[in-house]
Write an enzyme that holds these catalytic residues in place. Sequence first.
Site, PDB file in Angstrom:
ATOM      1  N   GLY A   1       9.278 -11.560  -0.099  1.00 21.49           N
ATOM      2  CA  GLY A   1       9.617  -9.857  -0.945  1.00 21.49           C
ATOM      3  C   GLY A   1       8.884  -9.462  -0.251  1.00 21.49           C
ATOM      4  O   GLY A   1       9.382  -9.964   1.010  1.00 21.49           O
ATOM      5  N   SER A   2       8.459  -7.843  -0.499  1.00 17.62           N
ATOM      6  CA  SER A   2       7.303  -6.944  -0.745  1.00 17.62           C
ATOM      7  C   SER A   2       6.234  -7.509   0.858  1.00 17.62           C
ATOM      8  O   SER A   2       5.271  -8.724   0.259  1.00 17.62           O
ATOM      9  CB  SER A   2       6.911  -6.097  -1.073  1.00 17.62           C
TER      10      SER A   2
ATOM     11  N   LYS B   1       3.761  -5.486   1.101  1.00 19.49           N
ATOM     12  CA  LYS B   1       2.247  -5.777   0.299  1.00 19.49           C
ATOM     13  C   LYS B   1       2.114  -7.235  -0.862  1.00 19.49           C
ATOM     14  O   LYS B   1       1.341  -7.323  -1.218  1.00 19.49           O
ATOM     15  CB  LYS B   1       2.884  -4.352  -0.849  1.00 19.49           C
TER      16      LYS B   1
ATOM     17  N   GLY C   1       3.702  -9.936  -0.124  1.00 24.27           N
ATOM     18  CA  GLY C   1       3.227 -11.312   0.668  1.00 24.27           C
ATOM     19  C   GLY C   1       1.658 -10.653   1.311  1.00 24.27           C
ATOM     20  O   GLY C   1       1.069 -12.167   1.487  1.00 24.27           O
TER      21      GLY C   1
ATOM     22  N   GLU D   1       8.185 -14.223   4.391  1.00 19.85           N
ATOM     23  CA  GLU D   1       9.107 -13.425   4.562  1.00 19.85           C
ATOM     24  C   GLU D   1       9.523 -12.284   4.011  1.00 19.85           C
ATOM     25  O   GLU D   1      10.104 -11.681   2.879  1.00 19.85           O
ATOM     26  CB  GLU D   1      10.571 -14.378   3.837  1.00 19.85           C
TER      27      GLU D   1
ATOM     28  N   CYS E   1      16.705  -7.487   3.268  1.00 16.99           N
ATOM     29  CA  CYS E   1      15.663  -7.089   3.904  1.00 16.99           C
ATOM     30  C   CYS E   1      15.771  -6.729   5.301  1.00 16.99           C
ATOM     31  O   CYS E   1      15.691  -5.981   6.156  1.00 16.99           O
ATOM     32  CB  CYS E   1      15.302  -8.607   4.266  1.00 16.99           C
TER      33      CYS E   1
HETATM   34  P1  NAD Z   1       8.207  -8.161  -4.793  1.00 17.05           P
HETATM   35  O1  NAD Z   1       7.243  -8.618  -3.500  1.00 17.05           O
HETATM   36  O2  NAD Z   1       8.070  -7.315  -5.603  1.00 17.05           O
HETATM   37  O3  NAD Z   1       8.373  -9.210  -5.944  1.00 17.05           O
HETATM   38  C1  NAD Z   1       8.648 -10.823  -5.321  1.00 17.05           C
HETATM   39  C2  NAD Z   1       8.544 -11.633  -6.044  1.00 17.05           C
HETATM   40  O4  NAD Z   1       7.037 -12.213  -5.803  1.00 17.05           O
HETATM   41  C3  NAD Z   1       9.260 -11.869  -7.767  1.00 17.05           C
HETATM   42  O5  NAD Z   1       9.446 -12.640  -7.512  1.00 17.05           O
HETATM   43  C4  NAD Z   1       7.616 -11.343  -8.019  1.00 17.05           C
HETATM   44  O6  NAD Z   1       7.874 -11.440  -8.717  1.00 17.05           O
HETATM   45  C5  NAD Z   1       6.480 -12.432  -6.865  1.00 17.05           C
HETATM   46  N1  NAD Z   1       5.376 -12.160  -7.189  1.00 17.05           N
HETATM   47  C6  NAD Z   1       4.464 -10.685  -7.835  1.00 17.05           C
HETATM   48  N2  NAD Z   1       3.720 -10.746  -8.593  1.00 17.05           N
HETATM   49  C7  NAD Z   1       3.726 -11.819  -7.876  1.00 17.05           C
HETATM   50  C8  NAD Z   1       1.927 -12.208  -7.606  1.00 17.05           C
HETATM   51  N3  NAD Z   1       0.363 -11.616  -8.331  1.00 17.05           N
HETATM   52  N4  NAD Z   1       2.107 -13.932  -7.170  1.00 17.05           N
HETATM   53  C9  NAD Z   1       2.952 -14.837  -6.666  1.00 17.05           C
HETATM   54  N5  NAD Z   1       4.123 -14.107  -6.664  1.00 17.05           N
HETATM   55  C10 NAD Z   1       4.022 -12.554  -7.205  1.00 17.05           C
HETATM   56  O7  NAD Z   1       9.538  -8.135  -3.704  1.00 17.05           O
HETATM   57  P2  NAD Z   1      10.982  -7.208  -4.833  1.00 17.05           P
HETATM   58  O8  NAD Z   1      10.995  -5.837  -5.683  1.00 17.05           O
HETATM   59  O9  NAD Z   1      12.092  -8.314  -5.320  1.00 17.05           O
HETATM   60  O10 NAD Z   1      12.639  -7.801  -3.122  1.00 17.05           O
HETATM   61  C11 NAD Z   1      12.187  -6.794  -2.733  1.00 17.05           C
HETATM   62  C12 NAD Z   1      11.079  -7.092  -0.946  1.00 17.05           C
HETATM   63  O11 NAD Z   1      11.735  -8.287  -0.926  1.00 17.05           O
HETATM   64  C13 NAD Z   1      11.720  -6.131  -0.002  1.00 17.05           C
HETATM   65  O12 NAD Z   1      10.491  -5.552   1.015  1.00 17.05           O
HETATM   66  C14 NAD Z   1      12.458  -6.685   0.994  1.00 17.05           C
HETATM   67  O13 NAD Z   1      12.487  -6.554   2.383  1.00 17.05           O
HETATM   68  C15 NAD Z   1      11.503  -8.051   0.875  1.00 17.05           C
HETATM   69  N6  NAD Z   1      12.747  -9.346   0.572  1.00 17.05           N
HETATM   70  C16 NAD Z   1      12.459 -10.079   2.352  1.00 17.05           C
HETATM   71  C17 NAD Z   1      13.450 -11.402   3.195  1.00 17.05           C
HETATM   72  C18 NAD Z   1      13.254 -11.799   4.185  1.00 17.05           C
HETATM   73  O14 NAD Z   1      13.947 -12.636   4.548  1.00 17.05           O
HETATM   74  N7  NAD Z   1      12.326 -11.493   4.537  1.00 17.05           N
HETATM   75  C19 NAD Z   1      14.217 -11.631   2.070  1.00 17.05           C
HETATM   76  C20 NAD Z   1      15.111 -11.093   0.687  1.00 17.05           C
HETATM   77  C21 NAD Z   1      14.016 -10.075   0.215  1.00 17.05           C
END
Ligand code: NAD
Length: 520
Positions: free
Chosen positions: A251-252, A254, A256, A274, A312
């Site tokens: 995820g993002s 922030k 992460g 990631e 990503c």
């Molecule tokens: P996001 O960070 O908003 O959400 C990711 C996940 O985190 C979701 O399942 C969400 O429900 C969960 N989440 C939210 N609050 C949480 C908490 N308090 N505790 C635990 N989990 C929680 O990201 P997004 O908008 O879904 O995806 C886009 C981001 O992901 C971009 O920054 C992208 O670069 C990144 N990404 C990275 C990779 C990689 O392999 N490096 C791959 C795909 C996406």
Amino acid sequence: MKLTKSVLEKLGIERINFGACDGIWITQVRDNGKLRRCNGDLLPSCDPTTNEIIAYVIQAEAIEYEMVVTEAARAFLSWRMVPAPKRGEIVRQLGEELRKHKKELGALVSIEMGKILAEGEGEVQEMIDMCDKAAGMSRDLYGKTMHSERPEHFMMSQCHPYGIVSIITAFNFPIAVWAWNAALAAICGNTIIWKPSSETPLCAIAVQHICNQVMKQNGLSGIFNLLIGKGSDIGEKIINDERIPKISFTGSTKMGTHVEVSCAKRLAARRILELGGNNAVIVLDNVSDSIVFKLAQRAILFGSVGTAGQRCTTTRRLIMQKKVAPSLTEQLIKAYKQVKIGDPLVEDTLMGPLVNRQEVINMMTALEEIKRQGGEVLYGGKHIGDCFVEPALVRAPKNMPIMREETFAPILYLVEAENIEEAIEINNSVPQGLSSSLFTKDLASAMLFVSHRGSDCGIANINVGTSGAEIGGAFGGEKKTGGGREAGSDAWKEYMWEQTTTINWSNDLPLAQGIKFGND
Ligand code: NAD
């Protein structure tokens, strides 16, 4: 709508679906001694192309959460004793079942997330490839032997599964990222709890149905489990749960960072992160008038516009050496003008919608900020209705602050550099470190780019774009991308812990480092 209906039917998606599964869908819970139907908040899943609600999910609550974690922990006790190649055989069967559902599952990814059909199907193919790879790797979970400093002693290290691995995934790869993790975690002997993004719950439900079918055929349960619920509720529970020793979070940056801090507090939680990328392509002057110039254009177009800039590994920065810059800019403007934007299910569409209205707002806000910071929009960047936008080409001064951020939308910054050294410096000047590419005809520049004076990214390609990684190599990035590695190479080691054993087969008890202790 007709296609959507038949896709949903084939994948077993109902109008209202349950959001928790521990091998069997949890439809009822025992609450204060009484059985009642699950009644968590309804989560609507929207099609970003039409803005229509596709279906609903009853989100998991605390009781379902406990049921799933308990079952995953119970299933681990027997799953870890299944020989690894037999676990690999189950994962192979999962790959076979995915093959049968490739078309409809790929279509569901397109419908729910908005990426074009070819990319949706590509995601399923990646899952299939991952299952095939994991099946083979299940015979290769090797350890090591070491020579002991003590006579007639034997040393070895071997790998053991963690227990429950929880996989929290982002919206933009709604199913492939799960497969990268789940296929390896499973052959290593772990059980899995998946928490998908709330933007793409139906994709997860469809995959869970397929898992359930394969598991049932093998008399197994509780290996692949699902919890759909808010990040702030189910996600929080997972990252703070002492019973879950391994978290794979995508995820993002922030979010992460929050996951990292929470897991660090309980120390016993190992994590794979990631996170966001901010990927650059460098094009050197020496590619002018060569086929590499054409390759660069195609790679940049796919990298920046593909998945509507929501990968990503999306190409976000193009660093051009000064001589090649005018012609490359001109060609890109021409190519951008031809990008067909629209329904991702229509064959010649190259760019579908952004995943939701908030992402459109984020893109428009970023474009305003770009102008304020001295960037010039050369092409595109208009909101063209609902979740649809034009991809934007922006000429940017090389130190523009907003370029350090990942705006998750199709904005490509064009920057100029004097030479390869300056281009690498710009490439490495952002906080993220996921993917990078160099287009060149010069071997020395290529070698510099992939050397330790070169790109600081987990992925450094030559004459290949930043996005579209193969599963054979480990995938992941450095710096604020989190440092995790998934999929190929040695990534399987992420799902096992290492144990060192010393065996004494002598009649003596010599101590290491030659220490004498009492009478020998
Ligand atoms: P996001 O960070 O908003 O959400 C990711 C996940 O985190 C979701 O399942 C969400 O429900 C969960 N989440 C939210 N609050 C949480 C908490 N308090 N505790 C635990 N989990 C929680 O990201 P997004 O908008 O879904 O995806 C886009 C981001 O992901 C971009 O920054 C992208 O670069 C990144 N990404 C990275 C990779 C990689 O392999 N490096 C791959 C795909 C996406």
